[in-house]
Write a protein that holds these residues in place. Sequence first.
Motif, PDB file in Angstrom:
ATOM      1  N   UNK A 103       0.827  -1.199   0.000  1.00  0.00           N
ATOM      2  CA  UNK A 103       0.000   0.000   0.000  1.00  0.00           C
ATOM      3  C   UNK A 103       0.861   1.248   0.000  1.00  0.00           C
ATOM      4  N   UNK A 104       1.904   1.209   0.839  1.00  0.00           N
ATOM      5  CA  UNK A 104       2.810   2.356   0.892  1.00  0.00           C
ATOM      6  C   UNK A 104       3.426   2.597  -0.472  1.00  0.00           C
ATOM      7  N   UNK A 105       3.871   1.505  -1.079  1.00  0.00           N
ATOM      8  CA  UNK A 105       4.523   1.631  -2.376  1.00  0.00           C
ATOM      9  C   UNK A 105       3.540   2.191  -3.395  1.00  0.00           C
ATOM     10  N   UNK A 108      11.276   5.297 -11.763  1.00  0.00           N
ATOM     11  CA  UNK A 108      12.630   5.149 -11.225  1.00  0.00           C
ATOM     12  C   UNK A 108      12.616   5.284  -9.704  1.00  0.00           C
ATOM     13  N   UNK A 109      11.984   6.340  -9.203  1.00  0.00           N
ATOM     14  CA  UNK A 109      11.955   6.588  -7.761  1.00  0.00           C
ATOM     15  C   UNK A 109      11.200   5.501  -7.022  1.00  0.00           C
ATOM     16  N   UNK A 110      10.139   4.992  -7.642  1.00  0.00           N
ATOM     17  CA  UNK A 110       9.378   3.933  -6.974  1.00  0.00           C
ATOM     18  C   UNK A 110      10.231   2.683  -6.811  1.00  0.00           C
ATOM     19  N   UNK A 152      11.324   0.864  -3.361  1.00  0.00           N
ATOM     20  CA  UNK A 152      11.147  -0.567  -3.093  1.00  0.00           C
ATOM     21  C   UNK A 152      12.454  -1.155  -2.568  1.00  0.00           C
ATOM     22  N   UNK A 153      13.570  -0.805  -3.226  1.00  0.00           N
ATOM     23  CA  UNK A 153      14.868  -1.311  -2.775  1.00  0.00           C
ATOM     24  C   UNK A 153      15.144  -0.873  -1.348  1.00  0.00           C
ATOM     25  N   UNK A 154      14.793   0.381  -1.084  1.00  0.00           N
ATOM     26  CA  UNK A 154      15.014   0.895   0.267  1.00  0.00           C
ATOM     27  C   UNK A 154      14.171   0.132   1.279  1.00  0.00           C
ATOM     28  N   UNK A 155      12.943  -0.172   0.893  1.00  0.00           N
ATOM     29  CA  UNK A 155      12.043  -0.919   1.782  1.00  0.00           C
ATOM     30  C   UNK A 155      12.624  -2.282   2.117  1.00  0.00           C
ATOM     31  N   UNK A 156      13.154  -2.930   1.082  1.00  0.00           N
ATOM     32  CA  UNK A 156      13.693  -4.274   1.296  1.00  0.00           C
ATOM     33  C   UNK A 156      14.849  -4.204   2.287  1.00  0.00           C
ATOM     34  N   UNK A 157      15.672  -3.161   2.119  1.00  0.00           N
ATOM     35  CA  UNK A 157      16.826  -3.024   3.001  1.00  0.00           C
ATOM     36  C   UNK A 157      16.385  -2.681   4.423  1.00  0.00           C
ATOM     37  N   UNK A 158      15.444  -1.742   4.513  1.00  0.00           N
ATOM     38  CA  UNK A 158      15.106  -1.186   5.819  1.00  0.00           C
ATOM     39  C   UNK A 158      14.305  -2.149   6.683  1.00  0.00           C
ATOM     40  N   UNK A 159      13.442  -2.946   6.057  1.00  0.00           N
ATOM     41  CA  UNK A 159      12.703  -3.887   6.894  1.00  0.00           C
ATOM     42  C   UNK A 159      12.947  -5.298   6.384  1.00  0.00           C
ATOM     43  N   UNK A 160      13.752  -6.017   7.104  1.00  0.00           N
ATOM     44  CA  UNK A 160      14.196  -7.348   6.637  1.00  0.00           C
ATOM     45  C   UNK A 160      13.063  -8.353   6.527  1.00  0.00           C
ATOM     46  N   UNK A 161      11.983  -8.125   7.265  1.00  0.00           N
ATOM     47  CA  UNK A 161      10.902  -9.108   7.221  1.00  0.00           C
ATOM     48  C   UNK A 161      10.110  -9.031   5.908  1.00  0.00           C
ATOM     49  N   UNK A 208       2.407  -9.209  -6.171  1.00  0.00           N
ATOM     50  CA  UNK A 208       1.567  -8.001  -6.206  1.00  0.00           C
ATOM     51  C   UNK A 208       2.398  -6.743  -6.016  1.00  0.00           C
ATOM     52  N   UNK A 209       3.507  -6.860  -5.304  1.00  0.00           N
ATOM     53  CA  UNK A 209       4.387  -5.695  -5.177  1.00  0.00           C
ATOM     54  C   UNK A 209       4.866  -5.248  -6.548  1.00  0.00           C
ATOM     55  N   UNK A 210       5.282  -6.246  -7.332  1.00  0.00           N
ATOM     56  CA  UNK A 210       5.772  -5.902  -8.667  1.00  0.00           C
ATOM     57  C   UNK A 210       4.641  -5.420  -9.557  1.00  0.00           C
ATOM     58  N   UNK A 211       3.461  -5.950  -9.302  1.00  0.00           N
ATOM     59  CA  UNK A 211       2.329  -5.495 -10.108  1.00  0.00           C
ATOM     60  C   UNK A 211       2.048  -4.017  -9.885  1.00  0.00           C
TER      61      UNK A 211
END
Lengths: 471, 100
Positions: free
Chosen positions: A98-100, A110-112, A116-125, A131-134
């Motif tokens: 939802x945030x994304x 590009x920024x999105x 997403x990359x930042x999200x993956x790094x920041x929250x390991x879970x 659907x994220x990619x969608x």
Amino acid sequence: MGKFPPSFRSAISTSMAINPSSLATLNSPSIPPKPLHFPKKPAKVSRKTQNPNSPESLSVPPQLRSLFKSPHLSDAKKLFNSVVSASKLQLDIRLHNSLLQSYAAIATVQDSISLLNHMIKASPSFSPDRSTYHVLLSQSCKAPDTLLSHVHQVLNLMVNKGVTPNQATVDVAIRSLCSSGREDDVIELIRELSSKHSPPDGYTYNFVVKHLCKTRALATVYNFIYEMRDSLGMKPDLVTYTILIDNVCNTKNLREALRLVGILSEEGFKPDCFVYNTIMKGYCMLSRGSEVVGVYKRMKDEGVEPDLVTYNTLIFGLSKSGRVKDARKYLDIMEEAGHFPDAVTYTSLMNGMCREGDTIGALRLLEEMEAKGCSPNSCTYNTLLHGLCKSRLLEKGIELYQMMKSSDMKLETAAYATFVRSLCREGRVAEAYEVFDYAVESKSLTDVAAYTTLESTLKWSRKAREQGLAV
Amino acid sequence: MLPQRMKKAIADNPKKVANLIDLVNLPSTVREFVGQSQISRLGCFMRVWSYIKSNNLQDPNNKNVVNCDEKLKRILLGKPQVELTELPALIKLHFPKEPK
């Protein structure tokens, strides 16, 4: 939040019903509610093209909608970090999506991706799923971009992360492209995705056919169908034929419609209620009452049960071609068959009666209709206003107009023109001006249309008076 | 009575519509009334009609007749009374056909 693709809309409205606080505690992405496509179209197509594996529903809790105010990446990252640190609960994947999505609505592709990359790094879970990619894919399909470079970028990203595009992916991409009017890209992307990953499923296929019918020439639609048949072996199904027949009927190309009906039976399809309704509508457009009844009889013979739309079309067609008595008969038949006539049914019938000059009968029908608990709509009143003015029952017409005005109903072009003309004929020019004001004020017509009618009517009435014709 | 088809033709005719909504340089008399140097024919009509309404210039005994005040008289050929029926035609006089 900005725009959603139509396929997401129902998903959003359902998520609004969910209590936002309970949303965060849902631990896994639940099975999405089936989104209903073509929300505005009559139920006949939407029922069949409903897509079981179309985009995973992405719920956006209302409070997240306006979260991202700035399209800058650094602001978004900060905001995301504050969301993560502020919430004590483990954030689930839906929240991430939802945030994304809410960020994607205002930022560049590009920024999105960077977020997403930042999200993956920041929250390991958090591990992004399909659907994220969608979300990103749908965004990239809408990005103003004449080449498909952004789309390819997202698809590559997906494949690299081990998520192979499937039919749902194709569906998301195609629908997003269609909604931004990029039909040529749609065809190209289908070619590409079918050769590399996954061909579109029947729902996507029909969606594309329907969209092409609306936006392109018939030849383009046929080319698409032939290409799909030759390269992927995808054949048009009954829904496709219904869409095609509907399209050619709308352009009054009945010959082509009959050809399609012929092919339909050659291919071994048994026409269903929707096909018959569509053909019937085609005949209605050409006011061919006997053929309309013919279609109805054939339906009966073939054992296809007519539905409300069939009866409405039948009554409309008969009224239009001047066979009001027959239309009235079918109103009774319809009620016997257990269907409840609605405002459309009654309005069609009233229209027919007014055309025959039986305006009093139409008024009686209005009473009957209200007695049965069916409330008239603005179309009903416009029909009656038109009829009353035509049959020179101006006083009743004015009464009706006052009622329409008090409930803020819009006037239709024909009713407005006839009403203004009747008023002028009776020398009630000031009242005609008042109706003109109402038409402009209620935005029933454009100023130009309203004025042109008034002007030409006044010109005509002056001439008539000079010749001693009118009062 | 104008047949339905003909009326539709007028509304659809781009030239006629342009004739209604294109801004036109105004002669000095009308310019004084509307307070701007350019206006479309439709805009001018709306302006005059709302002027009539807001100043209650319609004859109380016969609403179809307008008793012109000094300001209105100046743009409507100096007539003391005009009928609502002829209002569009009178306004049209200020918007001559463009020479081809």
